[in-house]
Write an enzyme that holds these catalytic residues in place. Sequence first.
Site, PDB file in Angstrom:
ATOM      1  N   ARG A  53       0.877  -1.180   0.000  1.00 59.72           N
ATOM      2  CA  ARG A  53       0.000   0.000   0.000  1.00 59.72           C
ATOM      3  C   ARG A  53       0.909   1.223   0.000  1.00 59.72           C
ATOM      4  O   ARG A  53       2.125   1.103  -0.019  1.00 59.72           O
ATOM      5  CB  ARG A  53      -1.023  -0.007   1.161  1.00 59.72           C
ATOM      6  CG  ARG A  53      -0.677  -0.750   2.397  1.00 59.72           C
ATOM      7  CD  ARG A  53       0.493  -0.211   3.155  1.00 59.72           C
ATOM      8  NE  ARG A  53       0.286   1.185   3.476  1.00 59.72           N
ATOM      9  CZ  ARG A  53       1.226   2.070   3.692  1.00 59.72           C
ATOM     10  NH1 ARG A  53       2.506   1.712   3.636  1.00 59.72           N
ATOM     11  NH2 ARG A  53       0.962   3.321   3.966  1.00 59.72           N
ATOM     12  N   GLY A  54       0.304   2.399   0.039  1.00 58.66           N
ATOM     13  CA  GLY A  54       1.084   3.626  -0.103  1.00 58.66           C
ATOM     14  C   GLY A  54       1.119   4.010  -1.571  1.00 58.66           C
ATOM     15  O   GLY A  54       1.424   3.178  -2.438  1.00 58.66           O
ATOM     16  N   ARG A  90      -7.783   0.257  -6.400  1.00 57.50           N
ATOM     17  CA  ARG A  90      -7.969   1.283  -5.360  1.00 57.50           C
ATOM     18  C   ARG A  90      -8.207   2.625  -6.072  1.00 57.50           C
ATOM     19  O   ARG A  90      -7.480   2.975  -6.994  1.00 57.50           O
ATOM     20  CB  ARG A  90      -6.759   1.363  -4.425  1.00 57.50           C
ATOM     21  CG  ARG A  90      -6.583   0.089  -3.592  1.00 57.50           C
ATOM     22  CD  ARG A  90      -5.630   0.301  -2.428  1.00 57.50           C
ATOM     23  NE  ARG A  90      -6.202   1.155  -1.404  1.00 57.50           N
ATOM     24  CZ  ARG A  90      -5.499   1.627  -0.372  1.00 57.50           C
ATOM     25  NH1 ARG A  90      -4.217   1.347  -0.258  1.00 57.50           N
ATOM     26  NH2 ARG A  90      -6.072   2.394   0.539  1.00 57.50           N
ATOM     27  N   GLN A 203      -1.749   1.895  10.249  1.00 57.84           N
ATOM     28  CA  GLN A 203      -0.466   1.894   9.527  1.00 57.84           C
ATOM     29  C   GLN A 203       0.632   2.605  10.324  1.00 57.84           C
ATOM     30  O   GLN A 203       1.812   2.291  10.173  1.00 57.84           O
ATOM     31  CB  GLN A 203      -0.610   2.584   8.161  1.00 57.84           C
ATOM     32  CG  GLN A 203      -1.456   1.816   7.152  1.00 57.84           C
ATOM     33  CD  GLN A 203      -2.883   2.306   7.136  1.00 57.84           C
ATOM     34  OE1 GLN A 203      -3.441   2.667   8.176  1.00 57.84           O
ATOM     35  NE2 GLN A 203      -3.512   2.301   5.975  1.00 57.84           N
ATOM     36  N   ASP A 244      -1.814  11.075  -1.221  1.00 57.85           N
ATOM     37  CA  ASP A 244      -2.270  10.102  -2.218  1.00 57.85           C
ATOM     38  C   ASP A 244      -2.680  10.770  -3.520  1.00 57.85           C
ATOM     39  O   ASP A 244      -2.706  10.139  -4.571  1.00 57.85           O
ATOM     40  CB  ASP A 244      -3.424   9.284  -1.660  1.00 57.85           C
ATOM     41  CG  ASP A 244      -2.917   8.366  -0.566  1.00 57.85           C
ATOM     42  OD1 ASP A 244      -2.775   8.846   0.579  1.00 57.85           O
ATOM     43  OD2 ASP A 244      -2.603   7.201  -0.870  1.00 57.85           O
ATOM     44  N   ASN A 254      -5.044  12.709   1.630  1.00 57.93           N
ATOM     45  CA  ASN A 254      -4.168  11.756   2.333  1.00 57.93           C
ATOM     46  C   ASN A 254      -5.030  10.944   3.298  1.00 57.93           C
ATOM     47  O   ASN A 254      -6.243  11.146   3.395  1.00 57.93           O
ATOM     48  CB  ASN A 254      -3.037  12.512   3.059  1.00 57.93           C
ATOM     49  CG  ASN A 254      -1.953  11.575   3.550  1.00 57.93           C
ATOM     50  OD1 ASN A 254      -1.454  10.759   2.789  1.00 57.93           O
ATOM     51  ND2 ASN A 254      -1.586  11.660   4.811  1.00 57.93           N
ATOM     52  N   LYS A 255      -4.402  10.043   3.989  1.00 48.69           N
ATOM     53  CA  LYS A 255      -5.104   9.116   4.884  1.00 48.69           C
ATOM     54  C   LYS A 255      -6.093   9.849   5.797  1.00 48.69           C
ATOM     55  O   LYS A 255      -5.801  10.920   6.312  1.00 48.69           O
ATOM     56  CB  LYS A 255      -4.054   8.355   5.711  1.00 48.69           C
ATOM     57  CG  LYS A 255      -4.595   7.339   6.681  1.00 48.69           C
ATOM     58  CD  LYS A 255      -5.525   6.326   6.081  1.00 48.69           C
ATOM     59  CE  LYS A 255      -4.939   5.570   4.914  1.00 48.69           C
ATOM     60  NZ  LYS A 255      -5.941   4.692   4.234  1.00 48.69           N
TER      61      LYS A 255
HETATM   62  O1  MRU Z   1      -4.357   3.298   2.549  1.00 46.05           O
HETATM   63  P1  MRU Z   1      -2.879   3.435   2.424  1.00 46.05           P
HETATM   64  O2  MRU Z   1      -2.112   2.745   3.503  1.00 46.05           O
HETATM   65  O3  MRU Z   1      -2.395   3.065   1.033  1.00 46.05           O
HETATM   66  O4  MRU Z   1      -2.657   4.987   2.600  1.00 46.05           O
HETATM   67  C1  MRU Z   1      -1.350   5.502   2.567  1.00 46.05           C
HETATM   68  C2  MRU Z   1      -1.288   6.931   2.841  1.00 46.05           C
HETATM   69  O5  MRU Z   1      -2.266   7.598   3.075  1.00 46.05           O
HETATM   70  C3  MRU Z   1       0.038   7.564   2.723  1.00 46.05           C
HETATM   71  O6  MRU Z   1       0.150   8.642   3.597  1.00 46.05           O
HETATM   72  C4  MRU Z   1       0.188   8.061   1.288  1.00 46.05           C
HETATM   73  O7  MRU Z   1      -0.032   7.023   0.383  1.00 46.05           O
HETATM   74  C5  MRU Z   1       1.493   8.653   1.058  1.00 46.05           C
HETATM   75  S1  MRU Z   1       2.646   7.411   0.692  1.00 46.05           S
HETATM   76  C6  MRU Z   1       4.193   7.996   0.509  1.00 46.05           C
END
Ligand code: MRU
Length: 368
Positions: A53-54, A90, A203, A244, A254-255
């Site tokens: 992920r990320g 996603r 995470q 993201d 972002n998250k």
């Molecule tokens: O749902 P995820 O774990 O893929 O979300 C990740 C994030 O929100 C990160 O902060 C984002 O992808 C930046 S990654 C360098």
Amino acid sequence: MKVDGKAMRTIWVEPDNWSVGVIDQTALPHRFVTARLASLAEAAHAISAMVIRGAPLIGATAAYGVCLALREDPSDESLDRAYATLLATRPTAINLKWALDEMTAAVRNRPRAERAAAAYRRAAEISEEDVAINAAIGRNGLPLIAAIAARKKAGERVNVLTHCNAGWLATVDIGTATAPIYLAHDNGIPIHVFADETRPRNQGASLTAWELGRHGVPHTLIADNTGGHLMQHGLVDLVIVGADRVAMNGDVCNKIGTYLKALAARDNSVPFYVALPSPTIDFTVADGVAEIPIEERGAAEVATMTGRASDGRIETVRIAPDGCAVVNYAFDITPARLVTGLITERGVIGASRAALAGAFPERAGTAE
Ligand code: MRU
């Protein structure tokens, strides 16, 4: 980064020269295991099930997913199927679509016999570019930390708060938000990170705390609700988060929970920076709040918690009443006005259309 003294990336081509290895992030922090991806379906599953992920790593994995598809069948239909299958995994991180577009451009006009090899070459380049971009983000973000360190008394640490995992596990290597942090630490600047646990998938607890620990960066895990209190009491010098998707107007997706940290930061005059590679910028989205699609995930992520029991077994337990209604938005949008600056591979810039177009004219131009 190093895992138990061994330099590792989060994604690689296996010694067979075609299948793809990744770190299985669903097993961390309790077990370090890798997974082998040998088909388009396995690559797509790795993304949707969050084995990886990320945003940047999602992009790199999708690129290798195209390779795996073309290796089996290099036809146009196979390429289109790979594109559609991977794009559906996603919805929010734009690096996914960016990587798929890059892969398509690299192979579409080639003879079928050359497509798989061209795809592997472009996927490798995308991975290398990610590492180089993140190194540049580190260099560009370092002065922000160094300036705060210079104002501190001897022995005092620079306290950075981060959210979710925008570390090396979210990228091919180095990370985005963590890039300046690792560089500061490696340069001897006393630095300490508050890592938000980041419900519902945690995470921050399972990944950020793990990787900071592996690199020896002092850190403290906090419940998501703690950031405002820390900022109010002068315990956070700056916030650095990842992204993201960043819209043309500088809005940052972002998250989930990032927005609340930005509000708390603004109320307490704490600088709020977003570290991002240029493939995270969506030059087709004018207004982030209005237009960026927000992934909704299953209720179980909110209604349950997974962890290691005292006997070592990994267990999932329910924390909400049976049948309780649940909604699970995975991301939120931080409006540009709350962002102090964007740390990019081309420098620290304002969160605005003018600054983004000025720093990345070649991409802004093609989107208009
Ligand atoms: O749902 P995820 O774990 O893929 O979300 C990740 C994030 O929100 C990160 O902060 C984002 O992808 C930046 S990654 C360098």
